[in-house]
Design an enzyme around this catalytic site. Structure first.
Site, PDB file in Angstrom:
ATOM      1  N   GLU A  32       0.778  -1.002  -0.225  1.00 20.07           N
ATOM      2  CA  GLU A  32      -0.072   0.104  -0.017  1.00 20.07           C
ATOM      3  C   GLU A  32       0.780   1.304  -0.019  1.00 20.07           C
ATOM      4  O   GLU A  32       1.929   1.497   0.675  1.00 20.07           O
ATOM      5  CB  GLU A  32      -0.850  -0.117   1.303  1.00 20.07           C
ATOM      6  CG  GLU A  32      -1.584   1.339   1.687  1.00 20.07           C
ATOM      7  CD  GLU A  32      -2.274   1.952   0.580  1.00 20.07           C
ATOM      8  OE1 GLU A  32      -2.357   3.304   0.510  1.00 20.07           O
ATOM      9  OE2 GLU A  32      -2.868   1.293  -0.270  1.00 20.07           O
ATOM     10  N   ARG A 106     -16.749   5.802   6.124  1.00 18.98           N
ATOM     11  CA  ARG A 106     -15.565   4.984   5.329  1.00 18.98           C
ATOM     12  C   ARG A 106     -14.501   4.789   6.297  1.00 18.98           C
ATOM     13  O   ARG A 106     -14.013   3.562   6.120  1.00 18.98           O
ATOM     14  CB  ARG A 106     -15.034   5.734   3.990  1.00 18.98           C
ATOM     15  CG  ARG A 106     -15.978   5.592   2.946  1.00 18.98           C
ATOM     16  CD  ARG A 106     -15.405   6.532   1.682  1.00 18.98           C
ATOM     17  NE  ARG A 106     -16.641   6.358   0.559  1.00 18.98           N
ATOM     18  CZ  ARG A 106     -16.309   5.373  -0.462  1.00 18.98           C
ATOM     19  NH1 ARG A 106     -15.384   4.686  -0.202  1.00 18.98           N
ATOM     20  NH2 ARG A 106     -17.097   5.280  -1.503  1.00 18.98           N
ATOM     21  N   TYR A 213     -27.253  11.271   4.058  1.00 17.56           N
ATOM     22  CA  TYR A 213     -27.606  10.046   5.272  1.00 17.56           C
ATOM     23  C   TYR A 213     -26.905  10.480   6.396  1.00 17.56           C
ATOM     24  O   TYR A 213     -25.666  11.066   6.368  1.00 17.56           O
ATOM     25  CB  TYR A 213     -27.515   9.020   4.631  1.00 17.56           C
ATOM     26  CG  TYR A 213     -26.273   8.530   3.843  1.00 17.56           C
ATOM     27  CD1 TYR A 213     -25.243   8.228   4.412  1.00 17.56           C
ATOM     28  CD2 TYR A 213     -26.152   8.468   2.552  1.00 17.56           C
ATOM     29  CE1 TYR A 213     -24.167   7.805   4.033  1.00 17.56           C
ATOM     30  CE2 TYR A 213     -24.825   8.242   1.948  1.00 17.56           C
ATOM     31  CZ  TYR A 213     -23.910   7.821   2.597  1.00 17.56           C
ATOM     32  OH  TYR A 213     -22.832   7.666   1.801  1.00 17.56           O
ATOM     33  N   ASP A 289     -12.432  -0.975  -8.522  1.00 21.97           N
ATOM     34  CA  ASP A 289     -12.363   0.392  -9.431  1.00 21.97           C
ATOM     35  C   ASP A 289     -11.283   0.262 -10.369  1.00 21.97           C
ATOM     36  O   ASP A 289     -11.283   0.563 -11.425  1.00 21.97           O
ATOM     37  CB  ASP A 289     -12.022   1.529  -8.496  1.00 21.97           C
ATOM     38  CG  ASP A 289     -13.577   2.117  -8.125  1.00 21.97           C
ATOM     39  OD1 ASP A 289     -14.768   1.616  -8.300  1.00 21.97           O
ATOM     40  OD2 ASP A 289     -13.504   3.247  -7.221  1.00 21.97           O
TER      41      ASP A 289
END
Length: 387
Positions: A32, A106, A213, A289
């Protein structure tokens, strides 16, 4: 020592793939770019098809502590504030699909995935170690990273819409700009009307819409305001003054207008897509993605990455040859992902109708029973991961 399977990307898709493979006894090395596992953005909608995968990994009860479960999605005419339709969620979704629909920050979702990965002995995390390049060699993949090369048995690209694995290794398609930008912000929940604290809202305007939301245990309201824009796909995610968003959504009625005014700074995300074409080549595969980024108007971008991870792990557990497993994975996923991408594009077009088409849309929505609106999502929400 056996060559590892390398996963490039420590986002939702990469972490889910590492965990799904570990649960099936397969070791991975996850690289990463960032020195910490984190997520840019605010809220995310976790639909039953995605939750089914996360629950199968043993994370369902952990996520429940961070989740907010909206009672419904309320569709509202942006210029008048008139409710057009309400799609039931909450207990109705759980009863219909066996799993919940919830919204979560998230950062909380990534935190749960990261903690599980850090505790898993079959996952090696190499953070702050970006992929520089890679090429197929000797039946495997030679992966060049910032710190040291890795002789890998296979490479999984979960490195997002600007994937290096897609563009440098597979020589795949570049991202295509959708012509729209999503402005994102969060505000204290005290700015929200009572129904907004219990429901997801979607305000449908002319060439624009607003979704909101509650997240963060009901402390914040997540806002996503989408409009046409002249920005390009290469534009970076960037802070946007509140005045620009207020100007773009000046014809929205209260209380939507008051929500927009309550946010001082937004983050502009130019929305781009990736054609779902070449996902694999030999011992290299893409997911999420990196393989098939889509517009977010069905809230299925992360869900498709999570589904990909489950199917990819199942194929690798049953087919010992990585290229064959990857080919089987792509063959199984391609039709569904393309169908969801088409539905997302269509939903965006419907949300942004103008003139007589908008009037017709509003009339049809108002006349459609709530249960029928929910039933249209059966084919998406009813998907389940391989046993």
């Amino acid at each position: 020592m056996a060559r590892p399977i390398v996963i490039a990307g420590g986002g939702i898709g990469g972490l889910t793939a590492a965990l799904a493979l570990a649960r099936r006894g397969i070791r991975t090395t996850l690289i990463e770019d960032s020195p910490v596992l984190s997520e840019v953005g605010a809220g995310i909608q976790v639909t039953p098809n995605a939750y089914a995968v996360l629950d199968s990994l043993g994370l369902g009860s952990v996520l429940a502590a961070y989740a907010t479960v909206p009672e419904a999605v309320r569709l509202v005419a942006a210029e008048t504030g008139r409710t057009l339709a309400t799609v039931p969620l909450g207990a109705t979704v759980r009863e219909r699909f066996g799993f919940p629909y919830f919204v979560v920050h998230r950062a909380d979702l990534i935190s749960v995935l990261a903690s599980a990965a850090e505790a898993e002995t079959k996952i090696e995390l190499r953070l702050g170690n970006p992929l520089i390049d890679a090429h197929i060699k000797d039946g495997g993949v030679f992966v060049e990273t910032l710190h040291a090369p890795i002789e890998a048995a296979a490479l999984i690209g979960a490195d997002g819409i600007w994937s290096k694995v897609r563009t440098r290794v597979l020589r795949g398609a570049h991202a295509e700009y959708s012509g729209r930008i999503a402005f994102r912000a969060t505000i204290p929940l005290e700015h929200a009307a009572d129904w907004m604290r219990r429901e997801t809202g979607a305000w449908l305007g002319s060439n624009a819409h607003l979704v909101h939301y509650p997240i963060a245990g009901g402390r914040l309201l997540n806002l996503i305001a989408v409009a046409q824009t002249e920005r390009s796909a290469e534009d970076s995610i960037a802070p946007t003054p509140g005045e620009e968003v207020i100007r773009r959504f000046a014809d929205f009625a209260d209380p939507a207008a008051s929500l927009i005014r309550a946010a001082d700074v937004w983050t502009g995300w130019p929305l781009a897509t990736v054609p779902a074409t070449a996902w694999t080549e030999g011992p290299v595969a893409l997911l999420g993605d990196a393989a098939h980024a889509m517009v977010p108007f069905m809230a299925q971008g992360a869900a498709m990455a999570i589904e990909d991870a489950a199917v990819l792990a199942a194929k690798m557990a049953t087919i010992p040859d990585a290229p064959a497993a990857f080919a089987a994975y792509a063959a199984e996923r391609r039709h569904r992902v393309r169908a969801v991408a088409r539905a997302s594009r269509s939903t965006g077009q419907i949300y942004h109708l103008t003139g007589l088409s908008k009037i017709a849309r509003d009339t049809v929505l108002a006349a459609t029973p709530p249960g029928r609106l929910l039933a249209r999502l059966d084919w998406i929400y009813g998907w389940r991961p391989p046993a």
